[in-house]
Design an enzyme around this catalytic site. Sequence first.
Site: not given
Ligand code: UD1
Ligand code: UDP
Length: 392
Positions: A97, A119, A133, A222, A224, A255
């Site tokens: 999602d 999924e 999502e 994490h 939103r 995160h």
């Molecule tokens: C995204 C997904 C969410 C998922 C989550 C898992 C969407 C809209 N959201 O949300 O469904 O549950 O990932 O974690 O698709 N950033 C870094 N480095 C990284 C990752 C993130 O710096 O490796 C920071 C950046 O500033 C980035 C921000 O996190 O702009 C947000 O990342 P983004 O993928 O937009 O949203 P998530 O909240 O991570």
């Molecule tokens: N995870 C990880 N390192 C961390 C935190 C989470 O590898 O420090 C793994 C966790 O075991 C799971 C996945 O990341 O498999 C979940 O990611 P997240 O919570 O960011 O996203 P969501 O599942 O809510 O989309």
Amino acid sequence: MKTIMLVFGTRPEAIKMAPLVKAFQEKKDDFKTIVCVTGQHREMLDQVLDLFGIKPDFDLNIMKQGQDLYDVTSRVLLGMRDVLKVCRPDYLFVHGDTTTSTAAALAAFYQQIPVCHVEAGLRTYDIYSPWPEEMNRLITGRIATYHFSPTLLSRVNLLKENVDGDRIVVTGNTVIDALHWVVGKIAVDAELGKRLAADLERDGYDVERLNGNRRLVLVTGHRRENFGGGFHNICRALKDLSQKYPEVDFVYPMHLNPNVRRPIHEVFGEDLTHLGNMFFIEPLEYLMFIFLMEKSFIVLTDSGGIQEEAPGLGKPVLVMRDTTERPEALDAGTVKLVGTDYNTIVGQVSHLLDDTEAYGEMSKAMNPYGDGKACGRIIDYISDKIATPQPE
Ligand code: UD1
Ligand code: UDP
């Protein structure tokens, strides 16, 4: 020979798609496997690619600090347009999602490439929770030709939306395939355990602390919809819980999103070291995270994937959300929704720390999300479709 392209971009998608990439790559006489990452996450995605030894064929590298949904959607859509024009896979696999998966599915649809949704069928029936999502998976579900549902319930959700039952397969969740791989790796290799403990100590938490009677509450967040007030409440609750229970350690791998880190600093100050039994650390590599989850007493999270993994390890999960698209573990009693209200979080964590009976009831190991064989079922189904092609 059919060409399969798998597209993903965030940490959880990578964890859940990695075993499928590996499984397709093993069938090299039947499938040409192409991996395209969008780089919606950068560092957190790369951690997973390194662990599973996956070298993407394409990397759109779209991440920008502070990206919004428009940035991600448009950059993935345009990037995928060009990649798909070059490759023209027979099937495009997306997961779950995220905005990566929905924009990639839309890009494939625009070139009439059939989409396989891994999924598939999770629903809360509230388009703002989780946001975006729930809408992402609805859209991907409408585009997809084949739907790989983790549970019977997710299949039923799709049937209610009039999806053809022959195109929905209940496979279990591929996260359990990934989890089995990791748990197996840790179990057979004592040296690996020692290495992980040493790496973790370097990253800010010494698991030796748990050798006596200390217990561990593992925290992640994490979502939103929790930005702002929700995260503020979570942080205040953690601060007060860590003071109320000095004999318990609270470990929070943060995160990288600045919206997650800001309230942490507002509540705990600029310097997050030396907070006694409250440990804020960088995102952990997957092996290390599961190693730590195995050592935890309670998991407090708003994550989707962790709700699926923790019950398999017998860890009670308190979910800091108002809804879940994963009601199976809720019904089984190993997961509870606690929202982001300060009093509820403090109350529910205290209850599990104080009441042995309540803890016992929630900590039964069970696995409603799969048996570790999801990827095999997906490949069997696609192989059958290839042998007996049907109109798309
Ligand atoms: C995204 C997904 C969410 C998922 C989550 C898992 C969407 C809209 N959201 O949300 O469904 O549950 O990932 O974690 O698709 N950033 C870094 N480095 C990284 C990752 C993130 O710096 O490796 C920071 C950046 O500033 C980035 C921000 O996190 O702009 C947000 O990342 P983004 O993928 O937009 O949203 P998530 O909240 O991570
Ligand atoms: N995870 C990880 N390192 C961390 C935190 C989470 O590898 O420090 C793994 C966790 O075991 C799971 C996945 O990341 O498999 C979940 O990611 P997240 O919570 O960011 O996203 P969501 O599942 O809510 O989309």
